[in-house]
Design a protein around this motif. Structure first.
Motif, short mmCIF file in Angstrom:
data_model
loop_
_atom_site.label_atom_id
_atom_site.label_comp_id
_atom_site.label_asym_id
_atom_site.label_seq_id
_atom_site.Cartn_x
_atom_site.Cartn_y
_atom_site.Cartn_z
N TYR A 13 -0.78 -7.47 5.78
CA TYR A 13 0.97 -7.83 6.17
C TYR A 13 0.97 -8.48 7.22
O TYR A 13 1.78 -8.69 7.44
CB TYR A 13 1.48 -7.21 5.56
N ALA A 19 -3.63 -3.72 3.65
CA ALA A 19 -2.81 -2.89 2.34
C ALA A 19 -3.65 -2.40 1.84
O ALA A 19 -3.61 -1.03 1.17
CB ALA A 19 -1.57 -3.60 3.19
N GLU A 38 -2.05 8.37 -1.74
CA GLU A 38 -0.88 8.73 -0.69
C GLU A 38 -0.39 7.76 -1.36
O GLU A 38 -0.35 6.76 -0.97
CB GLU A 38 -1.77 9.58 0.40
N SER A 39 1.67 7.58 -0.81
CA SER A 39 2.02 6.99 -0.15
C SER A 39 1.26 6.01 0.59
O SER A 39 1.10 6.69 1.64
CB SER A 39 3.54 7.66 0.05
N GLY A 40 1.66 4.81 0.80
CA GLY A 40 1.29 3.81 2.06
C GLY A 40 -0.06 3.54 1.65
O GLY A 40 -1.16 2.86 2.43
N SER A 41 -0.92 4.15 -0.11
CA SER A 41 -2.30 3.80 -0.10
C SER A 41 -2.50 2.69 -0.62
O SER A 41 -3.59 2.04 -0.38
CB SER A 41 -2.92 5.02 -0.47
N GLY A 42 -1.99 1.93 -0.45
CA GLY A 42 -2.24 0.16 -0.77
C GLY A 42 -1.84 0.09 -2.03
O GLY A 42 -2.60 -1.03 -3.55
N LYS A 43 -1.09 0.88 -3.24
CA LYS A 43 -1.01 0.60 -4.48
C LYS A 43 -0.47 0.60 -5.60
O LYS A 43 -0.69 -0.85 -5.82
CB LYS A 43 -0.81 2.01 -5.73
N SER A 44 0.91 -0.41 -4.72
CA SER A 44 1.69 -1.06 -4.93
C SER A 44 1.62 -2.72 -5.38
O SER A 44 1.49 -3.43 -6.11
CB SER A 44 3.69 -0.71 -4.68
N THR A 45 1.00 -2.65 -3.45
CA THR A 45 0.25 -3.92 -3.23
C THR A 45 -0.52 -4.70 -4.27
O THR A 45 -0.75 -5.75 -5.11
CB THR A 45 -0.18 -3.28 -1.33
P1 ADP Z 1 1.80 2.60 -1.97
O1 ADP Z 1 1.95 1.77 -3.56
O2 ADP Z 1 0.42 3.93 -2.38
O3 ADP Z 1 2.20 3.64 -1.53
P2 ADP Z 1 1.89 0.00 -0.78
O4 ADP Z 1 0.77 -0.52 -1.14
O5 ADP Z 1 3.44 0.85 -1.03
O6 ADP Z 1 1.00 1.55 -0.58
O7 ADP Z 1 2.00 0.49 0.68
C1 ADP Z 1 0.49 -0.32 1.33
C2 ADP Z 1 0.72 -0.13 2.80
O8 ADP Z 1 1.61 -1.93 3.19
C3 ADP Z 1 1.95 0.49 3.92
O9 ADP Z 1 1.63 0.79 5.40
C4 ADP Z 1 3.11 -0.21 3.73
O10 ADP Z 1 3.56 -0.12 4.22
C5 ADP Z 1 2.54 -1.98 3.34
N1 ADP Z 1 3.42 -3.01 3.10
C6 ADP Z 1 4.00 -2.52 1.44
N2 ADP Z 1 4.76 -3.81 1.44
C7 ADP Z 1 5.26 -4.40 2.80
C8 ADP Z 1 5.27 -5.47 2.99
N3 ADP Z 1 5.88 -6.63 2.20
N4 ADP Z 1 5.14 -5.95 4.50
C9 ADP Z 1 4.26 -5.34 5.16
N5 ADP Z 1 3.80 -4.20 4.75
C10 ADP Z 1 4.06 -3.53 3.52
#
Ligand code: ADP
Ligand code: ADP
Length: 238
Positions: A13, A19, A38-45
């Motif tokens: 990003y 991510a 953990e939160s922020g590890s990239g799971k949702s991405t």
């Molecule tokens: P998780 O689902 O494990 O909490 P995310 O995939 O949401 O992790 O986030 C992984 C990393 O990417 C984090 O550092 C988050 O801040 C960053 N991130 C997620 N979505 C965006 C976005 N749309 N733009 C910039 N950074 C993002």
């Protein structure tokens, strides 16, 4: 080939750390893989890359032998694989349209993605998906604000399974629910998988949930896979 193969996938990003940073794993047909971190590890991405809701930076997503990672997210609704990969989002409040009744939420992808027009067939498919998700038929006329959290979760699950997908991506599907309802929904999902042979990608920050639900577990930290193994072998001695 496996049903899903994630190959050297990268999402950048523009932040100092990626991510998703060179992630690879696969899921066999009908298999289940848990993704924890953990939160922020990239799971949702990662789950959004697999469902082709966002574009990758590099690497590929291969579904049933077909490379789909390069299809722009905005064009993916036209790809044949769009029906085969369904996601259940974390918070049904974010993913259910407040102006759609439960019936219309479940019917929408059948209309738009399957082109189902016939009223009687549509009704039968919606009712079947609702029944299998444990949503009583009398709730189908209700709108999201008239449903409990657990009932909304069931609408989200019914919408995803109505298309009879081959891969169900579950992004923290019980995170927004009361503990008592969580167990019921997890049981429901487990039963659906066993009955349907759908493959699962189960995303959670909760290792115990993932271990209970999945044959294999991948652990993410700062966008990278740091551990992978069977649910039983991994972390047997924490
Ligand atoms: P998780 O689902 O494990 O909490 P995310 O995939 O949401 O992790 O986030 C992984 C990393 O990417 C984090 O550092 C988050 O801040 C960053 N991130 C997620 N979505 C965006 C976005 N749309 N733009 C910039 N950074 C993002
Ligand atoms: P539309 O964009 O025409 O409303 P979609 O079926 O594409 O129809 O999306 C309906 C809902 O499903 C939206 O909330 C969307 O974010 C979500 N969605 C998008 N892609 C997927 C997917 N692969 N699986 C399940 N739901 C999805």
């Amino acid at each position: 080939p496996p049903l899903l193969e994630v190959r050297n996938l990268i999402k950048d990003y523009g932040a100092p750390t990626r991510a998703v940073d060179d992630v690879s794993f696969s899921i066999p047909r009908g298999g289940s893989l848990g993704l924890v971190g953990e939160s922020g590890s990239g799971k949702s991405t990662l789950s959004r890359l697999i469902c082709r809701l966002i574009d990758k930076t590099d690497g590929d997503v291969i579904f049933d032998g077909e490379a789909i990672g390069g299809i722009p997210a905005r064009d993916f609704h036209r790809a044949p694989q769009r029906r085969d990969i369904q996601i259940v989002f974390q918070d049904p409040n974010d993913s259910l349209n407040p102006r759609f009744s439960a019936f219309d939420s479940i019917a929408h992808p059948l209309r738009t993605l399957e082109g189902l027009r016939d009223g009687a067939t549509l009704k039968a498919r919606v009712e079947e998906a609702a029944q299998r998700s444990g949503l009583p038929p009398e709730l189908l006329t209700r709108f999201p604000h008239q449903l409990s959290g657990g009932q909304k979760a069931r609408v989200g699950i019914a919408r995803a399974i109505a298309l009879r997908p081959r891969l169900l991506v579950l992004d923290e599907p019980t995170a927004a629910l009361d503990v008592s309802v969580q167990a019921i929904i997890l049981n429901l999902l487990d039963r659906l998988r066993r009955e349907d042979g759908m493959a699962f990608l189960f995303v959670s920050h909760d290792l115990n949930v993932v271990r209970m639900m999945c044959e294999r577990v991948v652990v993410l930290r700062l966008g990278k896979v740091v551990e992978e193994g069977s649910g039983h072998s991994l972390f047997a001695n924490p």
